[in-house]
Design an enzyme around this catalytic site. Structure first.
Site, short mmCIF file in Angstrom:
data_model
loop_
_atom_site.label_atom_id
_atom_site.label_comp_id
_atom_site.label_asym_id
_atom_site.label_seq_id
_atom_site.Cartn_x
_atom_site.Cartn_y
_atom_site.Cartn_z
N SER A 191 72.61 164.48 39.48
CA SER A 191 73.73 164.35 38.55
C SER A 191 74.33 162.95 38.51
CB SER A 191 74.81 165.36 38.92
OG SER A 191 75.34 165.05 40.19
N LYS A 192 73.84 162.05 39.35
CA LYS A 192 74.38 160.68 39.33
C LYS A 192 73.91 159.98 38.05
CE LYS A 192 76.58 161.20 43.07
NZ LYS A 192 76.44 161.04 44.49
N ASN A 193 74.51 158.84 37.74
CA ASN A 193 74.18 158.17 36.47
C ASN A 193 72.70 157.81 36.36
OD1 ASN A 193 76.92 158.38 36.17
ND2 ASN A 193 77.16 156.33 35.30
#
Ligand SMILES: *Cc1c(COP(=O)(O)O)cnc(C)c1O
Length: 375
Positions: A191-193
């Site tokens: 879910s990180k960029n």
């Protein structure tokens, strides 16, 4: 309307499916699952993107922070200054290494560590500062660099939420976050960029000596097989994750632009509301909006969270308990801290859905629902 998710990885994947699938297939065909060329290619590409001379891939963002602290040769009892208002990994690794976390306040406007609070927390045992670029915006690095220089301290940037963000120095120079401190650490949690399809992380430094220590520590303390010079650990980015990351890194700026467009939409919807504070955009930072986080004043925040949930609109509280109030830190004097701003924010923040696939219809539904509740 498509269902609204906090993060929509599935739809993002469908847009890059053929490229990702063939990159993964290539790993399967070569069977180089660990330390393949694809991992070094990714490290090289990320080094070019961030401007950091050395990029050492590892297994996750928590390991990246841990390995950074191990490489600096900190001794048990050495003090490491961190914000309390952060994800637990930042502070947990400090305790794990038998160092002493010193929790300080954040600036209520930026959610990032407050330089004035850092200066006040320095003692003869202080060795390092860990600024967290929370929610995707850079901490005020020039002030932190000045403090570190005055007191001879290391800086470990926790860049897990801000890859692609940058910091503008007072002289106009712009550098990517994670490439500015002594060492930077980031995460490729899905879910990180810049997320992979499993766990992953990386460590950044411009220092050649530190880079070789970091590399060795991530690989059982060896640079030559079976000759172990340092106590290390086993922390690798596997080739399948690197294959995914190679495809997604090329799109990172495009993904960031999509996130910023979502933030612009939300800003417009909420800016005029007296009870809603939209995210402050610091002039020195390029905000990459890992999260879009509102501060609510005079609103039942948890009530809003439930109201939205009842309409199938997810929202999240990042984070419901600050580090200094976690049981984990009871033996580190956690209960003795008085961090009023941190506690104040903890009760008032709420993060709205933020990802690359949100469309106007969804954004309209989300902001309407928020405004219906808050009035
Ligand atoms: C996600 C995150 C980490 C840890 O990353 P993992 O890959 O999950 O271990 C560390 N710090 C911050 C601020 C994070 O958001």
């Amino acid at each position: 309307m498509r269902p609204i998710q906090m993060v929509d990885l599935k739809r993002q994947y469908t847009k890059i499916k053929s490229e990702v699938d063939s990159a993964i297939q290539e790993v399967l065909d070569t069977a180089a699952f660990i330390n393949g060329k694809i991992v070094t290619d990714f490290a090289t590409a990320l080094s070019a993107y961030t401007g950091s001379k050395h990029v050492i891939p590892c297994a996750n963002g928590t390991d990246a922070l841990q390995i950074a602290m191990m490489a600096l040769d900190l001794q048990p009892g050495d003090e490491v200054i961190t914000p309390s208002f952060t994800y637990i990994a930042t502070t947990e690794v400090v305790a794990l290494l038998k160092l002493k976390p010193i929790f300080v306040e954040v600036d209520p406007k930026t959610f990032c560590i407050d330089p004035v609070a850092i200066e006040k927390a320095i003692t003869p045992r202080t060795r390092a500062i860990v600024p967290v670029h929370l929610y995707g915006q850079s901490a005020p690095l020039q002030e932190i660099l000045d403090i570190a220089a005055r007191h001879n301290l290391y800086i470990i940037e926790d860049n897990a939420q801000a890859i692609g963000s940058s910091y503008r120095f007072p002289d106009g120079t712009v550098k990517k976050t994670g490439s500015i401190g002594t060492i930077g650490a980031t995460s490729f949690f899905p879910s990180k960029n810049l997320g992979c399809y499993g766990d992953g992380g990386a460590i950044f430094t411009d220092d050649d000596t530190l880079a070789s220590r970091l590399k060795m520590i991530a690989n059982h303390g060896q640079s030559r097989r079976y000759y172990h010079e340092l106590v290390g650990c086993n922390s690798r980015l596997d080739s399948i994750q690197a294959a995914v990351l190679n495809v997604k890194l090329k799109r990172l700026d495009e993904y960031i632009a999509a996130r910023r467009a979502v933030a612009d939409y939300y800003d417009k919807a909420f800016n005029a509301h007296p009870k809603i504070k939209t995210p402050y955009r610091a002039p020195y930072s390029h905000h990459v909006f890992h999260q879009y986080t509102l501060v609510l004043d005079g609103v039942d925040r948890n009530g809003l969270n439930e109201f939205l949930a009842a309409r199938n609109i997810p929202s999240m509280i990042y984070y419901p308990v600050p580090a200094h109030r976690q049981k984990m830190f009871a033996n580190f004097g956690g209960g003795n801290y008085h961090l009023e701003t941190t506690d104040w924010l903890t009760e008032r923040v709420i993060s709205l859905p933020m990802h690359t696939e949100l469309d106007d219809e969804q954004l309209h539904a989300i902001s309407d629902a928020v405004l219906e509740y808050i009035k």
